[in-house]
Design a protein around this motif. Structure first.
Motif, PDB file in Angstrom:
ATOM      1  N   THR A 327      -7.173  -1.068  11.872  1.00 44.11           N
ATOM      2  CA  THR A 327      -6.438  -0.238  12.842  1.00 44.11           C
ATOM      3  C   THR A 327      -4.935  -0.218  12.568  1.00 44.11           C
ATOM      4  OG1 THR A 327      -6.179  -2.115  14.372  1.00 44.11           O
ATOM      5  CG2 THR A 327      -8.157  -0.727  14.621  1.00 44.11           C
ATOM      6  N   LEU A 328      -4.484  -0.949  11.550  1.00 46.09           N
ATOM      7  CA  LEU A 328      -3.054  -0.999  11.254  1.00 46.09           C
ATOM      8  C   LEU A 328      -2.568   0.383  10.821  1.00 46.09           C
ATOM      9  CD1 LEU A 328      -0.530  -2.856  10.899  1.00 46.09           C
ATOM     10  CD2 LEU A 328      -1.213  -3.101   8.501  1.00 46.09           C
ATOM     11  N   ALA A 329      -1.514   0.843  11.467  1.00 42.36           N
ATOM     12  CA  ALA A 329      -0.953   2.151  11.128  1.00 42.36           C
ATOM     13  C   ALA A 329      -0.373   2.135   9.721  1.00 42.36           C
ATOM     14  CB  ALA A 329       0.113   2.533  12.142  1.00 42.36           C
ATOM     15  N   HIS A 330      -0.255   3.324   9.147  1.00 41.15           N
ATOM     16  CA  HIS A 330       0.210   3.428   7.767  1.00 41.15           C
ATOM     17  C   HIS A 330       1.664   2.966   7.630  1.00 41.15           C
ATOM     18  CE1 HIS A 330       0.257   4.975   3.674  1.00 41.15           C
ATOM     19  NE2 HIS A 330       1.417   5.584   3.944  1.00 41.15           N
ATOM     20  N   ALA A 331       2.504   3.310   8.599  1.00 43.01           N
ATOM     21  CA  ALA A 331       3.937   3.014   8.481  1.00 43.01           C
ATOM     22  C   ALA A 331       4.225   1.511   8.378  1.00 43.01           C
ATOM     23  CB  ALA A 331       4.697   3.637   9.653  1.00 43.01           C
ATOM     24  N   PRO A 332       3.668   0.651   9.264  1.00 41.55           N
ATOM     25  CA  PRO A 332       3.953  -0.781   9.113  1.00 41.55           C
ATOM     26  C   PRO A 332       3.368  -1.381   7.835  1.00 41.55           C
ATOM     27  CG  PRO A 332       2.418  -0.403  10.913  1.00 41.55           C
ATOM     28  CD  PRO A 332       2.955   0.934  10.515  1.00 41.55           C
ATOM     29  N   SER A 384       1.392   1.511  -6.562  1.00 46.44           N
ATOM     30  CA  SER A 384       0.318   2.504  -6.384  1.00 46.44           C
ATOM     31  C   SER A 384       0.276   3.030  -4.961  1.00 46.44           C
ATOM     32  CB  SER A 384      -1.038   1.883  -6.763  1.00 46.44           C
ATOM     33  OG  SER A 384      -1.432   0.921  -5.804  1.00 46.44           O
ATOM     34  N   TRP A 385       0.842   2.268  -4.013  1.00 49.66           N
ATOM     35  CA  TRP A 385       0.944   2.730  -2.630  1.00 49.66           C
ATOM     36  C   TRP A 385       2.307   3.376  -2.363  1.00 49.66           C
ATOM     37  CZ3 TRP A 385      -2.583   2.324   1.461  1.00 49.66           C
ATOM     38  CH2 TRP A 385      -3.774   1.632   1.175  1.00 49.66           C
ATOM     39  N   LEU A 386       3.351   2.767  -2.911  1.00 46.99           N
ATOM     40  CA  LEU A 386       4.711   3.197  -2.572  1.00 46.99           C
ATOM     41  C   LEU A 386       5.181   4.388  -3.399  1.00 46.99           C
ATOM     42  CD1 LEU A 386       6.336  -0.361  -2.332  1.00 46.99           C
ATOM     43  CD2 LEU A 386       5.733   1.132  -0.403  1.00 46.99           C
TER      44      LEU A 386
END
Length: 519
Positions: A327-332, A384-386
């Motif tokens: 459930t962790l949002a993408h921004a944090p 790969s995420w950033l």
């Protein structure tokens, strides 16, 4: 003994750099009060770095006030003791003390002639402190025949007078001349002891007529009445030091220094109401500790338990719980990755510093490999995420450094700047240990089964920290740190623990930051 100056074979082993502990046999009587005889010999041998053994020539009933009775076992039993030792153990040195009668002396001489130990020191126990003769004339004659089998003989002034038939009294020059005569007559070295001289000075002298050696060792009288067993202790120390590789002059100097240290502390023991023993281990206890050195495995377990509140705090963080259940949002999460990228870049430099100052090539290779892994492995995953289109570029590190990141890196840089390897690797360890533990438990479903699902939105990150190779590296890091802590002084160990605990607290703050810093 014509070969009294030959170098013991044990010395050759010591010169190769191999660890060597001389095995030293005391042939002497017992003292149940522990101050003299074989009890003093065994303490002296141990205090001077040897392994002590004992063959009893007599049993005494005595205390600090005097001897009450003496029992001399059959000579056959003494022989049995000596043979049992000789067939099983390499004896590097022999110290001989109280020999109760002619039969005992003859048997010891026969054994020495057969075994020919490389170092033999005889303390000719012939005259009591009271001045009474302890041996009958036949035994005294047998002892004179035994002495040439020694490499060193250590008479006090009264015993020197008996052996040479000279009037010595308290004249030091007369004692030196008598020692010269005795050395010439016996063909062996003599250490004449000046403890019975009147006045403030108590010198000793090493005399070897064959080598024209007469070396004096000055010393002032130590203010104590607790001198029981000094002759036994000194001769045992001499045998041990010589078997350890020291030449006779060096052995005398070092053994005397140890004995004087033990005499100076003798009053501390408070044993008995008469003339008490010297404090054989005073120096060792003062310079070291009677506490057992901690075991590496136990230290690791203890440290892990010490940070249990921090670990529990990490487990309860909303960031960790939301990460686990997806459930962790993408921004944090991106905030966390961006801060971790900044962290990893500097963390790799600190790992490289650990490699630079590591004491062994194995540790050097491990920390260097970990630095490479932080850059080539973890940073690539973060990129790969950033910055998936560009890979690792300046954009990967574009985020502003959060306070928790700055504080953590400042801690690591400070330990690296101090230059203490053990403290540095203790500070580096939580980044291995806490991440590996958390990753393994997330992957095992400890925070919910969804964390194990390949469709989990953060599955690639979760898989990285549950990787078996990372777990193996973590165990190696733990082993290096724990071994360093086990080998360190208590003060250094405490510094390591503080660095480890502080880094663990920074890990907690780092995990908390994504949901506590305004995004």
């Amino acid at each position: 003994m014509s070969d009294r100056l030959r170098v013991p074979s044990s010395v050759s082993a010591a010169r190769t750099g191999a660890p060597f502990i001389p095995r030293v046999l005391s042939i002497a009587g017992s003292d149940p009060s522990g101050g003299a005889g074989i009890q003093a010999d065994l303490k002296s041998i141990s205090a001077n770095g040897g392994f002590g053994m004992a063959a009893l020539t007599a049993l005494t009933a005595q205390n600090t006030q005097g001897v009450r009775d003496v029992h001399v076992p059959p000579v056959s039993f003494l022989r049995a003791q000596l043979e049992a030792l000789a067939v099983d153990i390499q004896i590097d040195a022999v110290k001989i003390g109280m020999l109760a009668n002619e039969d005992v002396i003859v048997e010891v001489g026969r054994w020495l002639a057969e075994v020919r130990p490389e170092v033999v020191v005889i303390d000719p126990v012939m005259v009591a402190t009271s001045g009474d003769r302890l041996l009958d004339p036949a035994a005294e004659d047998a002892l004179r025949r035994l002495l040439p089998l020694a490499h060193l003989v250590t008479p006090n002034l009264r015993e020197l007078a008996v052996l040479t038939g000279r009037e010595i009294g308290e004249e030091w020059d007369a004692a030196l001349d008598a020692a010269e005569q005795l050395s010439l007559d016996l063909g062996t070295a003599v250490l004449v002891k000046g403890g019975h001289l009147a006045g403030a000075h108590t010198p000793d002298a090493l005399v070897d007529a064959a080598r024209a050696l007469r070396q004096e060792f000055p010393g002032s009288r130590i203010d104590t009445t607790h001198t029981h067993g000094t002759g036994c202790s000194l001769s045992s120390a001499l045998a041990t030091r010589r078997a350890s590789g020291e030449d006779w002059p060096t052995a005398v100097a070092s053994a005397r220094a140890w004995l004087r240290e033990s005499l100076e502390a003798a009053d501390e023991l408070q044993v008995g109401s008469g003339s008490g023993p010297v404090h054989h281990f005073a120096g060792l206890w003062a310079r070291g500790s009677v506490m057992t050195r901690p075991q590496a495995e136990q230290l690791a377990s203890d440290w892990w338990e010490i940070i249990r509140p921090i670990r529990d705090g990490i487990d309860e963080l909303p960031f960790i719980r939301a990460l686990a259940d997806g459930t962790l949002a993408h921004a944090p999460f991106v905030f966390y990755l961006a801060q971790d990228a900044l962290y990893l870049r500097e963390y790799a430099r600190v790992l490289a510093e650990a490699a630079r100052i590591a004491p062994t090539s194995e540790e050097q290779a491990f920390w260097a490999g970990s630095a490479q892994g932080a850059i080539a492995g973890e940073l690539e995953l973060h990129a790969s995420w950033l910055t998936p289109a560009q890979g690792i570029t300046a954009e990967t590190f574009a985020a502003a450094q959060a306070p928790a990141t700055t504080a953590y890196l400042d801690h690591l840089r400070a330990t690296a700047f101090d230059g203490d390897y053990a403290v540095l690797i203790a500070a580096l360890l939580p980044c291995f240990w806490l991440y590996s533990d958390l990753g393994e438990r997330l992957h095992a479903g400890a925070f919910g089964e969804y964390a194990r699902d390949p469709e989990h939105p953060y599955a690639s990150w979760l898989a990285t920290y549950a990787d078996p190779a990372f777990a193996e590296s973590t165990q190696q890091a733990i082993a290096f740190v724990a071994q360093a802590a086990a080998s360190a002084s208590p003060e250094m160990r405490e510094r390591m623990l503080r660095a480890f605990t502080a880094a663990s607290q920074h890990e907690l703050a780092f995990f908390a930051a994504p949901l506590t810093v305004a995004l």
